[in-house]
Scaffold this motif. Structure first.
Motif, mmCIF file in Angstrom:
data_model
loop_
_atom_site.group_PDB
_atom_site.id
_atom_site.type_symbol
_atom_site.label_atom_id
_atom_site.label_comp_id
_atom_site.label_asym_id
_atom_site.label_seq_id
_atom_site.Cartn_x
_atom_site.Cartn_y
_atom_site.Cartn_z
ATOM 1 N N GLY A 188 -7.198 54.334 -12.923
ATOM 2 C CA GLY A 188 -6.809 54.710 -14.431
ATOM 3 C C GLY A 188 -8.331 55.838 -14.563
ATOM 4 N N ASP A 189 -9.390 56.200 -13.882
ATOM 5 C CA ASP A 189 -9.561 57.314 -13.069
ATOM 6 C C ASP A 189 -8.861 58.733 -12.600
ATOM 7 N N VAL A 190 -7.289 58.441 -12.179
ATOM 8 C CA VAL A 190 -6.306 59.289 -11.862
ATOM 9 C C VAL A 190 -5.698 59.850 -12.447
ATOM 10 N N ASN A 191 -5.213 61.260 -12.479
ATOM 11 C CA ASN A 191 -4.722 61.886 -14.215
ATOM 12 C C ASN A 191 -3.444 61.373 -13.394
ATOM 13 N N ARG A 192 -2.936 61.140 -13.528
ATOM 14 C CA ARG A 192 -1.358 61.160 -13.147
ATOM 15 C C ARG A 192 -0.979 60.003 -13.070
ATOM 16 N N GLU A 193 0.530 60.206 -14.222
ATOM 17 C CA GLU A 193 1.486 58.374 -14.686
ATOM 18 C C GLU A 193 1.351 57.769 -13.014
ATOM 19 N N SER A 194 1.660 58.018 -12.073
ATOM 20 C CA SER A 194 1.772 57.363 -10.932
ATOM 21 C C SER A 194 1.152 57.960 -9.019
ATOM 22 N N LEU A 195 0.786 57.071 -8.748
ATOM 23 C CA LEU A 195 0.707 57.483 -6.807
ATOM 24 C C LEU A 195 0.488 56.953 -6.399
ATOM 25 N N LEU A 196 0.679 57.164 -4.458
ATOM 26 C CA LEU A 196 0.941 55.958 -3.670
ATOM 27 C C LEU A 196 -0.699 55.968 -3.044
ATOM 28 N N VAL A 197 -0.766 54.350 -3.289
ATOM 29 C CA VAL A 197 -1.444 53.821 -3.045
ATOM 30 C C VAL A 197 -1.737 53.404 -1.244
ATOM 31 N N SER A 198 -2.539 52.670 -0.400
ATOM 32 C CA SER A 198 -3.230 51.799 0.675
ATOM 33 C C SER A 198 -3.569 50.930 0.011
ATOM 34 N N THR A 199 -3.426 50.487 1.516
ATOM 35 C CA THR A 199 -4.142 48.508 0.802
ATOM 36 C C THR A 199 -5.744 48.368 0.871
ATOM 37 N N GLU A 200 -5.561 49.651 1.971
ATOM 38 C CA GLU A 200 -7.236 49.382 2.245
ATOM 39 C C GLU A 200 -8.175 50.226 0.502
ATOM 40 N N THR A 201 -7.102 51.034 -0.087
ATOM 41 C CA THR A 201 -7.718 51.478 -1.549
ATOM 42 C C THR A 201 -7.565 50.318 -2.242
#
Length: 287
Positions: free
Chosen positions: A197-210
């Motif tokens: 929720g702290d990312v001001n975007r509708e969508s993003l690609l993330v890693s399993t580490e994150t």
């Protein structure tokens, strides 16, 4: 270039005219599935003469011609249907210009927040001469959403990961909801705290580490089809087993949700909110 700019300006001018000075559209082409659903919900379905390649609901759209979609609108086919209103996306500037040159009005759809859904519905009702019905439908949606919000507000808010897409049977190309847009808003309304929720975007690609670092309590994963066989569902859920240290995986709280309505910001948004609330608060919503 100058002609296109002039046409766009004309389209914008026509769109801002008071509805009483415009003719009430009787032949509508919709390139936006969620707006098609809105038109049917307010009683304008019989006026639709064509829909996009991706329209599947309600069943009445099956009888209508298809005229492309966001990236491939068929302008010749659209004009051959003699529309007096075309629903298109805000990014379709070239299409808007061509329609303006043909003296066809447009209703431009822009994707946004949860509140934009009912705002669009009301504006659409005004444009097609069904403002009162649109108001009733919009108010009903808002009342139902408020009911869900009230029901979960006293519950603890689990940290939630909302997955929009990934490669089948793996955790590659994980696309998740950020802190903007109607899906994030629905997650918040249903009583979850978006771990991105702290990312001001509708969508993003993330890693399993994150995901390991943010440690969600619940994972909601959206699939835009009907539910497949139990075997395939189990295979998709099993893909998360490599993250067994994540609380949601360790505690068996990976929830796979199925249905195209999950990503359509239209009248069925209450169904999505209900599905989210049930996944986040199963004991509460079962009462």
């Amino acid at each position: 270039m100058r002609m296109a700019a002039t046409a766009c300006a004309l389209a914008m001018l026509l769109a801002t005219l008071p509805v009483e000075t415009q003719r009430v559209p009787q032949r509508i082409v919709s390139l936006v599935p969620s707006v098609t659903e809105m038109l049917f919900a307010i009683g304008a379905g019989p006026r639709i003469v064509a829909v996009s390649s991706f329209d599947h609901f309600p069943a009445d759209v099956d009888r209508l011609p298809r005229v492309g979609a966001l990236v491939d609108p068929d302008i010749e086919k659209i004009l051959s249907l003699r529309p007096d209103l075309v629903i298109n996306y805000g990014s379709q500037n070239d299409l808007t210009a061509k329609l303006a040159r043909a003296n066809v009005l447009t209703f431009t759809y822009r994707h946004g927040s949860l509140g934009d859904i009912t705002a669009t519905l009301r504006e659409l009702g005004r444009r097609v001469g069904l403002a009162a019905k649109a108001e009733r439908v919009a108010a009903g949606i808002e009342r139902d959403l408020d009911g869900i919000r009230t029901r979960v507000k006293s519950e603890a808010r689990p940290k939630a990961l909302l997955v929009i897409g990934r490669e089948p049977r793996s955790l590659r190309a994980l696309n998740v909801s950020g802190g903007r847009g109607f899906l994030h808003d629905l997650l918040d309304l249903a009583g979850g705290t978006n771990i991105f929720g702290d990312v001001n975007r509708e969508s993003l690609l993330v890693s399993t580490e994150t995901i390991l670092a943010r440690a969600p309590d619940v994972i909601l994963e959206l699939h835009y089809t009907e539910a497949p066989s139990r075997t395939l569902v189990d295979q998709e859920r099993a893909a998360w087993s490599i993250l067994s240290a994540v609380p949601a995986v360790r505690n068996g709280r990976v929830e796979l949700l199925f249905g195209e309505e999950l990503v359509l910001p239209g009248p069925r948004v209450v169904l999505t909110a209900t599905a989210f609330a049930r996944a986040l608060h199963p004991s509460l919503m079962a009462r």
